[in-house]
Design an enzyme around this catalytic site. Structure first.
Site, mmCIF file in Angstrom:
data_model
loop_
_atom_site.group_PDB
_atom_site.id
_atom_site.type_symbol
_atom_site.label_atom_id
_atom_site.label_comp_id
_atom_site.label_asym_id
_atom_site.label_seq_id
_atom_site.Cartn_x
_atom_site.Cartn_y
_atom_site.Cartn_z
ATOM 1 N N MET A 27 -9.988 17.852 8.105
ATOM 2 C CA MET A 27 -9.940 16.443 7.853
ATOM 3 C C MET A 27 -10.962 16.129 6.676
ATOM 4 O O MET A 27 -12.142 16.520 6.957
ATOM 5 C CB MET A 27 -10.410 15.535 9.152
ATOM 6 C CG MET A 27 -9.409 15.942 10.452
ATOM 7 S SD MET A 27 -9.792 17.741 11.096
ATOM 8 C CE MET A 27 -11.136 16.972 12.198
ATOM 9 N N CYS A 84 -9.242 8.042 7.354
ATOM 10 C CA CYS A 84 -8.624 9.406 6.974
ATOM 11 C C CYS A 84 -8.933 9.748 5.662
ATOM 12 O O CYS A 84 -8.829 8.912 4.475
ATOM 13 C CB CYS A 84 -7.183 9.231 6.742
ATOM 14 S SG CYS A 84 -6.495 10.844 6.362
#
Length: 391
Positions: free
Chosen positions: A316, A104
């Site tokens: 993202m 992430c």
């Protein structure tokens, strides 16, 4: 009938970029969760509140979106020239699954701050004032990431005036650099544009041009027009259409197969975090989800990306890496969508606004390589103490 009391586990709830997650020091986890396996997954699933057939995470710390259903485990790094090992778990909402296959990028901005505050960075490396560059080993993908964390009076500075589209309030800027972000071959098939052979029910003619790239996170890029979209859509246009979501998931599975990430289409369901699928188009004006007007002149291209089966509310961080690298390389669909030449940085539009990312790429012996990608995020602690789980 007697019942066992809940377990207390030291934890910190943090925002990093446009994501939120529950952060743990490895040694604070129960002994059985300090190693990978079903027991670790069961504990973290219960922390988040998954699986939740209601899709709300009412009985857990998750936020019932891909951006807010995340866990992070940190430990001192045993690798030379690194401060901390960072392990990321993307938690499914309605399935008992944690996907450990990727990173992430947004939460990486919070990793540096957490590492400093938890004493995982040597005190002599933290200045009284200035910046501390935290050297992070991203254990999921085996890559080095650098987080430049501001320090004031010996403490992590979280407040500031840096604004990030997709985050409501300003905070301190954290520059994040992904070094050597390609996972193996940058283009896994050796081509900058491939054609996915898919059922005609998914794409007219059964062939979809795509750019498949391993940078930041494996990503499948398609033209918005080839999928029947404008490229300026907001979340509801996609997430409110179950047929569209099912179509994207099938296309993602075919992309994963073409990239060699799975050996059978049925395996895609258990690898929901990677690859990502996104669609691109040239710069077009639109109104962001906040009501902010984005002019075509503000951006180089538009990108919309899906994460964990839903259109992401912003972008993202790892997908932003893939966008920057692909935009910088002539011949990709992302580069094709860019207005003019990319000179180190690209600014793209997403549902919440815009983001600027810089990539350094080089061509050697006919092969493209990504040396680094840098972007600015922000992070702060939302709550700290202990989570409780009835296990």
């Amino acid at each position: 009938m007697s019942h066992q009391p809940q377990r207390r586990i030291a934890a910190t709830y943090m925002r990093g970029g446009t994501s939120k997650g529950v952060f743990f020091k490895l040694t604070d986890l129960p002994v059985e969760a300090q190693v990978a396996g079903p027991q670790r997954d069961a504990i973290l699933l219960r922390v988040i509140g998954s699986p939740d057939p209601y899709g709300k995470h009412t009985d857990g710390m998750g936020g019932a979106t891909s951006s807010t259903s995340k866990t992070v485990i940190l430990s001192p790094s045993e690798r030379p020239e690194h401060d901390v090992d960072y392990l990321f778990g993307q938690v499914a909402i309605d399935q008992p699954v944690i996907d450990w296959s990727g990173n992430c990028g947004n939460l990486t901005a919070a990793v540096g701050a957490f590492a400093i505050e938890q004493g995982l960075v040597a005190p002599e490396r933290v200045p009284d004032n200035g910046f501390c560059t935290v050297r992070i080993w991203q254990a999921n993908i085996g890559k080095t990431i650098l987080a430049r964390v501001p320090i004031t009076d010996g403490q992590v500075q979280e407040t500031g005036d840096f604004e990030l589209d997709g985050v409501t309030f300003p905070a301190a800027e954290v520059a994040v650099t992904f070094t050597d972000p390609a996972d193996g071959a940058l283009f896994p098939t050796g081509a900058k544009v491939d054609e996915l052979e898919v059922p005609e029910s998914l794409v007219a003619g059964g062939r979809l041009p795509v750019t498949l790239i391993n940078a930041g996170i494996p990503t499948v890029f398609a033209r918005a027009e080839d999928l029947g979209y404008q490229g300026t859509e907001l979340q509801e246009a996609i997430n409110g259409d179950p047929a569209a979501l099912a179509r994207f998931e099938q296309l993602r599975a075919y992309g994963a197969l073409k990239m060699g990430l799975i050996s059978d289409l049925s395996e895609a369901a258990s690898r929901a975090h990677t690859p990502k699928i996104a669609f691109v188009t040239g710069p077009k004006a639109y109104t962001a989800s906040s009501g902010k007007a984005i002019e075509a002149s503000d951006i180089d291209l538009n990108v919309r990306a899906l994460s964990m089966g839903k259109l992401h509310h912003a972008m993202m961080g790892t997908a932003a890496v893939a966008i920057a690298v692909a935009a910088a390389i002539p011949g990709t669909l992302v580069n094709e969508a860019v207005a003019g030449e990319v000179s180190g940085q690209v600014r793209f539009g997403h549902p919440s606004g815009t983001l600027k990312v810089g990539a350094e790429v080089v061509e050697q012996d006919g092969q493209w390589q990504a040396r680094s990608v840098t972007m600015s995020r922000s992070a702060r602690v939302l709550m700290e103490g202990a989570v409780r789980i009835p296990i």
